[in-house]
Design an enzyme around this catalytic site. Structure first.
Site, PDB file in Angstrom:
ATOM      1  N   SER A 102       0.841  -1.202   0.000  1.00  0.00           N
ATOM      2  CA  SER A 102       0.000   0.000   0.000  1.00  0.00           C
ATOM      3  C   SER A 102       0.878   1.255   0.000  1.00  0.00           C
ATOM      4  CB  SER A 102      -0.926  -0.018   1.222  1.00  0.00           C
ATOM      5  OG  SER A 102      -0.159  -0.016   2.420  1.00  0.00           O
ATOM      6  N   TYR A 103       0.240   2.415  -0.084  1.00  0.00           N
ATOM      7  CA  TYR A 103       0.964   3.696  -0.186  1.00  0.00           C
ATOM      8  C   TYR A 103       1.950   3.853   0.975  1.00  0.00           C
ATOM      9  CZ  TYR A 103       1.727   8.672  -1.040  1.00  0.00           C
ATOM     10  OH  TYR A 103       2.292   9.899  -1.314  1.00  0.00           O
ATOM     11  N   PRO A 104       3.257   4.038   0.675  1.00  0.00           N
ATOM     12  CA  PRO A 104       4.268   4.004   1.744  1.00  0.00           C
ATOM     13  C   PRO A 104       4.480   5.311   2.514  1.00  0.00           C
ATOM     14  CG  PRO A 104       5.359   4.159  -0.388  1.00  0.00           C
ATOM     15  CD  PRO A 104       3.884   4.096  -0.666  1.00  0.00           C
TER      16      PRO A 104
END
Length: 358
Positions: A102-104
């Site tokens: 997922s978005y880091p």
């Protein structure tokens, strides 16, 4: 660190025997004077009986760790794989673009309830990964830990977790760095939903020659999430194993009981200087810098954001203010001569995290 002067100290140890079990008890005081330590040691009579004055028993629950935000992922990648914060960010970004995580660039370590609903299916995909197949045989899916589930603590983006695209993805073609980071993110999800590490702890105080000595022991009841963590660490040759689970159990002892003294010793130690920063510890320090003094209405505490801290460190290195120096197994971040000179002449206000908060 540079101006630190090491100071010697002395500590008194006694050993007790019960059956075949020997237990080491340590006097809690550090003697700054060798003669005082030897005087206390001289009061101990070999072979004399020692009385147990206090026995405290309790059960300790050590909760599973929260999921990763970017900063905690960067810290673990530095500890386990010697990756810089900047390198971890670029690898995590690449994994995100490949739709594997997922978005880091997040500062949250929580997931909302609707994401938790998909976690059991995701766990099935994780334990199919070669590294986790062994863990999967004993993993308990019946009672998942929901400590990391809190919709109110999710910021713009939830914690970093693997995605459902793991299934069918050809992970063998991933570069080594991406494979290592993906495995860490997957491991953290497994640990976060596992049961707490539980142990029975016993603390004992004994009286000997007018002084109190103490010892602690533990018996593990449920290895929980630590079993996963320990198995992973065991596969990493360069990572120090966690000694916390190695504490031995004390024999069955009770207040008022007397035991024979089988030995005593004075041991010398030396105070050690504060450690130099590593990427891991400096990220922690940036995260909490000025935390206690920052006004409540400030948007955030600390220096930088999860997404900018790596860039700040890299800029300091590229402009010659910070230097990376390898010492044994770790890479330390050291200030250059220019950095020390600059900080010496800068007004204190400019050095304060409170200016950032303002």
């Amino acid at each position: 660190n540079r101006n630190f002067v090491s100071v010697p100290y002395w500590q008194l140890h006694i050993t007790l025997k019960q059956g075949e079990a020997y237990r080491l008890f340590i006097h809690p005081e550090h003697f700054g004077d060798k003669k005082a330590a030897e005087t206390a040691y001289g009061r101990i009579i070999p072979g004399s009986a020692v009385t147990i004055t206090k026995v405290e028993r309790g059960t300790v629950f050590q909760q599973a760790p929260l999921l990763y935000d970017l900063t905690s992922l960067q810290k673990d990648c530095n500890i386990h794989h010697d990756l810089t914060a900047d390198k971890t960010l670029s690898i995590a970004q690449s994994l995100y673009e490949k739709k594997l995580v997922s978005y880091p660039r997040t500062g949250s370590r929580y997931i909302p309830e609707d994401v938790m609903a998909n976690i059991p299916a995701l766990l099935e995909k994780i334990i199919a990964m070669p590294l986790f197949r062994e863990y999967g045989r004993t993993f308990d899916f019946s009672a998942l830990n929901t400590r990391s589930v809190d919709t109110t603590k999710v910021t713009d983006h939830h914690a970093v977790i693997p995605t459902r695209n793991l299934q069918g993805a050809d992970l063998t073609g991933l570069p080594m760095g991406e494979k290592a980071v993906l495995e860490l993110v997957a491991l953290r999800l497994l640990c976060a939903v596992a049961q707490p590490y539980t142990f029975a702890e016993t603390a004992v105080v004994v009286e000997c020659a007018g002084a109190e000595f103490t010892a602690k022991g533990r018996t593990v009841k449920n290895h929980g999430w630590r079993a996963l963590d320990a198995a992973y660490r065991a596969e990493l040759k360069n990572v120090e194993q966690d000694k916390e689970t190695e504490d031995k159990a004390l024999p069955e002892l009770s207040e008022g009981q007397t035991l024979p003294l089988s030995g005593a010793a004075v041991k010398e130690g030396k105070t050690t200087p504060p450690k130099h920063f590593t990427e891991d510890t400096l990220l922690s320090a940036m995260e909490t810098a000025g935390k206690d003094d920052t006004p409540e209405d400030a948007e955030r505490k600390g220096l930088g954001t999860p997404a900018t801290r790596a860039g700040i460190l890299e800029k300091l290195v590229s402009t010659g203010f910070l230097e990376r120096k390898k010492s044994k197994k770790t890479v330390q971040l050291m200030p250059s001569h220019d950095a020390v000179s600059l900080i010496t002449v800068l007004p204190e206000q400019l050095q304060s995290p409170l200016l950032t908060a303002e």
